[in-house]
Design an enzyme around this catalytic site. Structure first.
Site, short mmCIF file in Angstrom:
data_model
loop_
_atom_site.label_atom_id
_atom_site.label_comp_id
_atom_site.label_asym_id
_atom_site.label_seq_id
_atom_site.Cartn_x
_atom_site.Cartn_y
_atom_site.Cartn_z
N GLU A 349 3.66 -0.67 -4.78
CA GLU A 349 2.47 -1.52 -4.72
C GLU A 349 2.70 -2.94 -5.23
O GLU A 349 2.00 -3.44 -6.10
CB GLU A 349 1.31 -0.83 -5.48
CG GLU A 349 1.02 0.55 -4.92
CD GLU A 349 -0.15 1.27 -5.58
OE1 GLU A 349 -0.64 0.78 -6.61
OE2 GLU A 349 -0.56 2.32 -5.06
N ASP A 394 4.17 1.02 -0.42
CA ASP A 394 2.88 0.32 -0.60
C ASP A 394 1.77 0.99 0.20
O ASP A 394 2.02 1.84 1.05
CB ASP A 394 3.00 -1.16 -0.23
CG ASP A 394 2.26 -2.02 -1.26
OD1 ASP A 394 1.06 -1.78 -1.49
OD2 ASP A 394 2.89 -2.95 -1.82
N GLU A 456 2.64 9.25 1.39
CA GLU A 456 1.52 9.82 0.61
C GLU A 456 0.31 10.11 1.50
O GLU A 456 -0.83 9.82 1.13
CB GLU A 456 1.11 8.85 -0.52
CG GLU A 456 2.25 8.44 -1.42
CD GLU A 456 1.83 7.55 -2.59
OE1 GLU A 456 0.62 7.41 -2.85
OE2 GLU A 456 2.74 7.01 -3.25
C1 XIL Z 1 -1.98 9.37 -8.36
C2 XIL Z 1 -1.90 10.84 -8.71
O1 XIL Z 1 -2.12 11.59 -7.54
C3 XIL Z 1 -2.92 11.18 -9.76
O2 XIL Z 1 -2.74 12.51 -10.21
C4 XIL Z 1 -2.79 10.22 -10.93
O3 XIL Z 1 -3.84 10.48 -11.84
C5 XIL Z 1 -2.83 8.78 -10.48
O4 XIL Z 1 -1.85 8.56 -9.50
N1 XIL Z 1 -0.57 5.79 -5.01
C6 XIL Z 1 0.55 6.25 -5.67
C7 XIL Z 1 0.48 7.50 -6.45
O5 XIL Z 1 1.63 5.69 -5.49
O6 XIL Z 1 1.34 7.50 -7.55
C8 XIL Z 1 -0.93 7.79 -6.90
O7 XIL Z 1 -0.92 9.07 -7.49
C9 XIL Z 1 -1.89 7.71 -5.74
C10 XIL Z 1 -1.89 6.32 -5.17
#
Ligand code: XIL
Length: 546
Positions: A349, A394, A456
């Protein structure tokens, strides 16, 4: 004081004993919540299924913020704090309590299995200097209109400054209504700390008559997991459908190194050992991020915030190198040449289209300047070695301004000779996301000559500030179509892997972010671990790609 109607008017000695037991199980907090609703008071007496048939529906460690918990009572505040913890990096501080029942609550409406016995546990600590008091954990159903129903889970004596465990089982009755779990005390109004809250529910068997998704994809199919996904039915589901893992939180700096030099590889080892034992690869997540990084990274030894001075810059780069090397050394020691970690999100990010240079002005940026991204990749290559693929990861990369920023950053990194191997698209999308824009971004990144992955994926069925009161079937159908179209776009392109952000809906971070959304259901498997329409959409997308 309200007593269970059943007991009023009796004087028998035996009932005194019963009263003692019931007092542990039935609410008695002096709140004016009207007469009993007549339903039998559910208790902890029903039997719990065997451990392998339970799945975790809530696991709050407060290492990453308040994790969806909110204040209970006027004037109460809750905040995740890193100074005191039962385990891990942080705990939830509950302050401003002026009544014994004031505490902290979390919405579990979408996660509890009606008619089933759940197991619940939590660690609680009374504030320093507080007199002894009982702390208790309660499940509450608000049927909307009628009286609430209280299911007491556990109650235990606590003295100030000591962590005590509350644990028990509770049967969640059938019937409509919102459910929440809360912690409170019986007398004290002292501050409370809450940590390591776990709720588990019984789960049906994993379907064995459906196509294993990993067999239908040409590239590794990943899923974000935590330690709670690695046993029992979640583990069965995982091994059936996925062949790559991303530790959801276990490799983040706040987990691995909560204080300088204090390394905690426990959660990471659990995930990586599981991967190694089952022949799964691991996508490491993450080294450099503005979130999930403990404050000490950006503070001088005397607590002063680091500045952009040459000395502070060198200190922060040293810390990043030491952190990365500690992980690399640990992997080498534990797995030799057979580390399951084949790729890493090195910088997460980094983009901010609102800034003139397109980069997020995080603490990393403030101290190290715009070159921090290139520096991070150089350090990662030197410390992690040539065999792991290094990614820039990102979100919302389909948005035109973020796409432009991404392309520009990758070109800058390439021009600077930084060893960036790939781009990760988080792909936290929703039903309104435009698949053509996603495709345009994938093509733009392909043209840069780097590999790319979907890291993700989840498809939200509600808006970020929309409150659903159930999971509407028509949205699940719309989600099927959205997943189908996205996966078809992925399958037509050269991706290194596709990763989903969570194994089943209950485990999605979107249930708590940015607000509690108990009926959000963004994943491929539902709360009972059963394949959703979105799972079908995934297979359809693969098939439709020809
Ligand atoms: C999130 C996790 O899923 C949660 O359990 C935690 O509380 C916060 O982070 N983008 C990312 C991830 O790169 O690391 C994030 O994960 C979700 C958004």
């Amino acid at each position: 004081m309200r007593r269970p109607a059943l007991l009023i008017g009796t004087g028998a000695v035996v009932l005194v004993l019963v009263l003692l037991v019931v007092a542990l199980l039935v609410r008695d907090d002096g709140r004016d919540d009207g007469p009993d609703d007549g339903s039998p008071a559910p208790t902890a007496s029903a039997s719990t299924p065997p451990a392998e048939a339970m799945t975790t529906v809530l696991s709050s460690s407060f290492d990453e913020g308040d994790e969806g918990w909110s204040p209970l009572g006027d004037g109460v505040q809750v905040a995740a704090a890193q100074d005191v913890t039962h385990d891990g990096a942080g705990s939830l501080l509950v302050s401003g309590r002026s009544e014994a029942w004031h505490g902290a609550a979390v919405d579990l409406s979408g996660s509890l299995a009606r008619g089933q016995v759940h197991t619940v546990s939590a660690w609680v600590r009374l504030g320093d200097g507080a007199p002894e008091a009982d702390v208790q954990l309660t499940l509450e159903r608000d049927p909307g209109g009628d009286d609430p129903l209280y299911v007491h889970v556990a109650r235990v004596g606590a003295s100030s400054g000591d962590w005590v465990e509350l644990s028990g089982t509770a049967e969640v009755p059938e019937g409509d209504g919102e459910w929440r779990l809360y912690v409170e005390t019986t007398e004290s109004t002292a501050d409370l700390r809450l940590d390591d809250v776990t709720v588990q529910r019984p789960t049906p068997e994993v379907q064995t008559d459906v196509t294993a998704l990993k067999d239908a994809t040409e590239v590794p199919l990943g899923v974000a997991v935590g330690p709670q996904d690695l046993t029992g039915r979640p583990a069965e589901l995982l091994l059936r459908h996925f062949d790559q893992l991303t530790p959801e939180n276990a490799m983040k700096p706040i987990t691995v190194q909560p204080a300088e030099g204090e390394l905690d590889f426990g959660p990471m080892d659990e995930v990586l050992d599981f991967a190694a034992a089952h022949g799964l690869t691991v996508h490491g997540h993450t080294l450099v991020w503005h979130r999930s990084t403990p404050d000490w990274f950006f503070e001088a030894p005397d607590g002063r915030p680091l500045t952009g001075s040459a000395e502070d810059r060198a200190l922060l780069l040293d810390r990043l190198r030491a952190h990365t090397r500690a992980i690399a050394d640990h992997l080498a020691e534990r797995y030799g040449d057979a580390s399951p970690v084949t790729s890493w999100d090195v910088v997460n990010e980094a983009l901010d289209p609102q800034q003139p240079d397109g980069l997020r002005h995080s603490r990393w940026y403030e101290v190290l300047g715009p070159d921090y991204v290139a520096e991070a990749f150089r350090i990662a290559r030197e410390e992690l070695g040539p065999d792991v693929a290094l990614y820039l990861n990102d979100y919302d990369t389909d948005a035109p301004d973020r796409r432009r920023g991404l392309v520009r950053l990758v070109m800058d990194l390439q021009a600077a000779g930084a060893p960036v191997d790939g781009v990760g698209h988080q792909m936290h999308v929703d039903l309104g996301s435009d698949v053509d824009r996603v495709a345009t971004t994938l093509d733009a990144v392909a043209a840069l000559g780097v590999r790319q992955a979907v890291t993700e994926l989840d498809v939200a069925i509600s808006g970020r500030d929309e409150q659903l009161d159930r999971t509407p079937p028509d949205r699940l159908e719309a989600q099927r179509g959205q997943v189908r179209d996205l996966v078809a776009a992925f399958a037509q392109r050269d991706l290194a892997f596709v990763g989903v952000w969570g194994l089943y809906d209950t485990r999605s971070w979107l249930r708590a972010w940015p607000e509690e959304r108990p009926y959000e259901a963004p994943l491929l498997f539902d709360d009972d671990l059963q394949a959703k329409p979105a799972y079908e959409g995934f297979l359809e997308g693969l098939g439709g790609a020809g």
